[in-house]
Design an enzyme around this catalytic site. Structure first.
Site, PDB file in Angstrom:
ATOM      1  N   ASP A   7      -1.622  -6.844 -13.228  1.00  0.00           N
ATOM      2  CA  ASP A   7      -0.767  -6.054 -12.353  1.00  0.00           C
ATOM      3  C   ASP A   7      -1.378  -6.020 -10.959  1.00  0.00           C
ATOM      4  O   ASP A   7      -2.601  -6.111 -10.805  1.00  0.00           O
ATOM      5  CB  ASP A   7      -0.600  -4.627 -12.880  1.00  0.00           C
ATOM      6  CG  ASP A   7       0.364  -3.805 -12.036  1.00  0.00           C
ATOM      7  OD1 ASP A   7       1.526  -4.231 -11.887  1.00  0.00           O
ATOM      8  OD2 ASP A   7      -0.036  -2.760 -11.505  1.00  0.00           O
ATOM      9  N   GLU A   9      -0.994  -4.047  -6.894  1.00  0.00           N
ATOM     10  CA  GLU A   9      -0.387  -3.068  -5.990  1.00  0.00           C
ATOM     11  C   GLU A   9      -0.404  -3.683  -4.596  1.00  0.00           C
ATOM     12  O   GLU A   9      -1.320  -4.445  -4.258  1.00  0.00           O
ATOM     13  CB  GLU A   9      -1.144  -1.739  -6.002  1.00  0.00           C
ATOM     14  CG  GLU A   9      -1.194  -1.051  -7.358  1.00  0.00           C
ATOM     15  CD  GLU A   9       0.163  -0.652  -7.889  1.00  0.00           C
ATOM     16  OE1 GLU A   9       1.108  -0.491  -7.073  1.00  0.00           O
ATOM     17  OE2 GLU A   9       0.292  -0.503  -9.122  1.00  0.00           O
ATOM     18  N   GLU A  52       5.182   4.799   2.639  1.00  0.00           N
ATOM     19  CA  GLU A  52       5.992   4.587   1.433  1.00  0.00           C
ATOM     20  C   GLU A  52       5.157   3.945   0.325  1.00  0.00           C
ATOM     21  O   GLU A  52       5.339   4.259  -0.854  1.00  0.00           O
ATOM     22  CB  GLU A  52       7.202   3.720   1.743  1.00  0.00           C
ATOM     23  CG  GLU A  52       8.212   4.336   2.697  1.00  0.00           C
ATOM     24  CD  GLU A  52       7.800   4.244   4.166  1.00  0.00           C
ATOM     25  OE1 GLU A  52       8.475   4.845   5.013  1.00  0.00           O
ATOM     26  OE2 GLU A  52       6.784   3.565   4.457  1.00  0.00           O
ATOM     27  N   HIS A  57       1.082   4.229  -4.739  1.00  0.00           N
ATOM     28  CA  HIS A  57      -0.210   3.952  -5.382  1.00  0.00           C
ATOM     29  C   HIS A  57      -1.373   4.797  -4.882  1.00  0.00           C
ATOM     30  O   HIS A  57      -2.459   4.781  -5.477  1.00  0.00           O
ATOM     31  CB  HIS A  57      -0.571   2.474  -5.268  1.00  0.00           C
ATOM     32  CG  HIS A  57      -0.459   1.891  -3.895  1.00  0.00           C
ATOM     33  ND1 HIS A  57      -1.162   2.377  -2.810  1.00  0.00           N
ATOM     34  CD2 HIS A  57       0.273   0.842  -3.429  1.00  0.00           C
ATOM     35  CE1 HIS A  57      -0.884   1.645  -1.744  1.00  0.00           C
ATOM     36  NE2 HIS A  57       0.015   0.728  -2.083  1.00  0.00           N
ATOM     37  N   HIS A 150       0.858   4.774  -9.490  1.00  0.00           N
ATOM     38  CA  HIS A 150       0.669   3.405  -9.946  1.00  0.00           C
ATOM     39  C   HIS A 150      -0.773   2.992  -9.674  1.00  0.00           C
ATOM     40  O   HIS A 150      -1.306   3.231  -8.593  1.00  0.00           O
ATOM     41  CB  HIS A 150       1.614   2.462  -9.190  1.00  0.00           C
ATOM     42  CG  HIS A 150       3.039   2.610  -9.570  1.00  0.00           C
ATOM     43  ND1 HIS A 150       3.889   1.540  -9.690  1.00  0.00           N
ATOM     44  CD2 HIS A 150       3.774   3.703  -9.884  1.00  0.00           C
ATOM     45  CE1 HIS A 150       5.098   1.978 -10.034  1.00  0.00           C
ATOM     46  NE2 HIS A 150       5.044   3.290 -10.152  1.00  0.00           N
ATOM     47  N   ASP A 155      -2.217   0.359 -15.235  1.00  0.00           N
ATOM     48  CA  ASP A 155      -0.930  -0.234 -15.595  1.00  0.00           C
ATOM     49  C   ASP A 155      -1.117  -1.474 -16.464  1.00  0.00           C
ATOM     50  O   ASP A 155      -0.318  -1.747 -17.363  1.00  0.00           O
ATOM     51  CB  ASP A 155      -0.126  -0.581 -14.344  1.00  0.00           C
ATOM     52  CG  ASP A 155       0.508   0.651 -13.707  1.00  0.00           C
ATOM     53  OD1 ASP A 155       0.310   1.760 -14.244  1.00  0.00           O
ATOM     54  OD2 ASP A 155       1.190   0.512 -12.679  1.00  0.00           O
TER      55      ASP A 155
END
Length: 230
Positions: A7, A9, A52, A57, A150, A155
């Site tokens: 995963d 970010e 945003e 995260h 996140h 994750d």
């Protein structure tokens, strides 16, 4: 078979618009079993992180300022994933970012053919149902209470559990050494018949439901089917 559950970010949604990776997390599986080997790295995106993205995260400019650039960690990352298949939720998104970062460094691209997209698996298996990580955790009873924001490694660990459930259970390759009664009977030329349960299943009807049903039967009168069955 070696697989890497992965995963990322990012600072946004589109690397072609200047967005960058800020975190990578990965978990190693061998034969669908987690080995305990992981890869985790925060990355300085060398640009501002929009609010945003921080809201998603939690990785701020101040936190990422002293972290290495993608160029500084690229070889270690590539060494960890090797030639393993990559298990990713919404694989096109993460691979798009990884390949952009690799392309800017003139490094080999990740072939989309080596990815396993758990989002696609979930949508095929449960058409019309929500297929986010949180929704799938609820479906399979996987604890995601620590997932307040996140995070790439967390994750990935959650996704590893989900992946094993999506492909048929946590030990999909496990073969039982013993034969069940049906198999033994069939091989002996006998017709197998199910036997009674050793312990009778308990009633799932609540006392309130029993009372409401009794009142309904009374209202239906003596000629009702329910009265005759009683």
């Amino acid at each position: 078979m070696r697989e890497i559950v992965l995963d990322t970010e990012t600072t946004g949604l589109d690397p072609d618009s200047g967005d960058r990776i800020v975190e990578i997390g990965a978990v190693e599986l061998l034969g669908h079993v987690p080995t305990g080997s992981t890869y985790h790295q925060y990355i300085n995106p060398e640009r501002k992180v929009p609010k945003e993205a921080v809201d998603v995260h939690g990785l701020t400019d101040d936190f990422l300022r002293d972290k290495p650039s993608f160029g500084a960690i690229a070889q270690d990352f590539l060494a960890f994933i090797g030639d393993a298949n990559l298990v990713i939720h919404n694989a096109a998104f993460d691979v798009k970012f990884l390949n952009a970062e690799l392309r800017w460094l003139a490094l080999p691209q990740i072939d989309s053919g080596r990815t396993v997209d758990t989002l696609e698996i979930a949508r095929r298996k449960f058409p019309g149902s929500p297929a986010s990580l949180d929704a799938l955790c609820r479906r399979f009873g996987i604890d995601n209470s620590k997932r307040t924001l996140h995070g790439a490694l967390l994750d990935s660990e959650i996704l590893a559990e989900l992946y094993l459930e999506l492909i048929g259970g946590r030990q999909p390759d496990l073969l039982l050494a013993t034969k069940d009664e049906a198999t033994v009977a069939t091989e002996a030329g006998e017709q197998w018949r199910p036997g009674p349960r050793p312990v009778r299943l308990g009633s799932r009807v609540t006392p309130e439901e029993e009372k409401a049903h009794a009142e309904l039967v009374t209202r239906l009168g003596e000629g009702s089917v329910w009265q005759r069955l009683s």
